[in-house]
Write a protein that holds these residues in place. Structure first.
Motif, mmCIF file in Angstrom:
data_model
loop_
_atom_site.group_PDB
_atom_site.id
_atom_site.type_symbol
_atom_site.label_atom_id
_atom_site.label_comp_id
_atom_site.label_asym_id
_atom_site.label_seq_id
_atom_site.Cartn_x
_atom_site.Cartn_y
_atom_site.Cartn_z
ATOM 1 N N GLY A 62 5.588 15.941 19.235
ATOM 2 C CA GLY A 62 4.436 16.554 18.576
ATOM 3 C C GLY A 62 4.029 15.885 16.888
ATOM 4 O O GLY A 62 4.715 15.222 16.811
ATOM 5 N N ARG A 74 0.285 22.424 14.157
ATOM 6 C CA ARG A 74 -1.608 22.254 15.372
ATOM 7 C C ARG A 74 -2.469 22.582 14.413
ATOM 8 O O ARG A 74 -2.577 22.533 13.162
ATOM 9 N N ALA A 119 -0.661 16.808 17.089
ATOM 10 C CA ALA A 119 -1.121 18.227 16.671
ATOM 11 C C ALA A 119 -1.398 18.744 17.161
ATOM 12 O O ALA A 119 -2.401 20.242 17.004
ATOM 13 N N GLY A 120 -2.328 18.060 18.674
ATOM 14 C CA GLY A 120 -3.015 18.267 19.169
ATOM 15 C C GLY A 120 -5.000 18.612 19.098
ATOM 16 O O GLY A 120 -5.574 19.055 19.638
#
Length: 267
Positions: free
Chosen positions: A135, A144, A226-227
């Protein structure tokens, strides 16, 4: 603060150690703004000092790892899988003008892929960091990318070529297309921070051309963790070496890529 691995602790400690000198030098650079000469040379020395401190810290902690650095260049290590990628002062022009929008960028590349990254702005004490599979974080808070899917509500960031750099006409054409279809464009002058801001959801996308590996390696890792999505502007995978980069949330990535695609030439 969330649990950090031994690797991440080494990277954060190196960034924070170099940051102490940069903050001191930043104060001096601000004081020198009334001077007509000497500021640029002073900032160059600050850049070199910060890189040397980071190099010493990381060499001590991982003596077999190689390096790619903005100032020192490439140094091969005994470990062929791992190398540090360092920009000791991203946003030099901002630093030079007393603007608190600059960062230390440290990445670990493992098998030629971004594995871990730290982007630290000492002026704001914002530390963005990520390690593959763990993450992304801003200081002690998980971050995110944004979830915006409506392009017209999205805020983009970019870099524009300054005097003497190629590609200005194309960059301005891209910027015009983005301005026509989004909520706006920001040009902050520090690619590592722009990428970190995408990771934190402050920007929905960022694009720029003619960058170096040390400009993007750490930020790219943070965006992915963070996606978000990271690629070359045309979607290719060689953004570390190609020089062009597009980072965006997953909702608008394809739209952003299409928007930045050069229109066919007439005739």
């Amino acid at each position: 603060m969330p649990h950090t691995s031994a690797l991440m602790t080494v990277m954060i400690n190196a960034a924070r150690k170099a940051a102490r000198g940069l903050i001191r030098d930043f104060g001096e650079a601000q004081a020198l703004q009334v001077s007509r000469k000497g500021v640029a040379d002073f900032v160059s020395r600050a850049d070199l000092r910060a890189e040397e401190e980071i190099y010493e810290e990381l060499s001590k902690a991982r003596p077999k790892y190689g390096f790619v650095m903005e100032e020192k260049g490439e140094i091969e290590g005994a470990d062929n899988s791992n190398r540090w990628i360092i920009d000791p002062l991203d946003g030099t022009t901002n630093f030079l003008h007393g603007l608190p929008q600059f960062a230390i960028s440290i990445a670990l590349e493992r098998d030629r892929q971004p594995y871990a990254g730290v982007v630290f702005n000492p002026a704001t004490d914002e530390l963005f960091w990520a390690e593959k599979g763990e993450g992304a974080y801003l200081n002690d808070r998980r971050i995110r990318v944004s979830g915006r899917a409506d392009l017209s509500a999205c805020l983009f960031a970019c870099g524009l070529p300054f005097a003497g750099r190629p590609g200005r006409e194309r960059a301005l054409q891209e910027t015009e297309r983005v301005l026509e279809n989004t909520a706006g464009v920001r040009r902050f002058g520090a690619a590592a921070l722009d990428l970190a801001f995408v990771a934190a959801g402050r920007f929905d996308a960022f694009w720029e051309r003619d960058l170096n590996i040390w400009d993007v390696a750490a930020g790219a890792c943070i965006v992915r963790e963070a996606g978000g999505m990271v690629s070359e502007i045309d979607g290719g995978k060689k953004f570390l070496t190609d020089g062009s980069i597009l980072a965006a949330n997953t909702e608008i990535y394809e739209q952003a890529k299409a928007l930045l695609k050069e229109p066919p030439q007439a005739g």
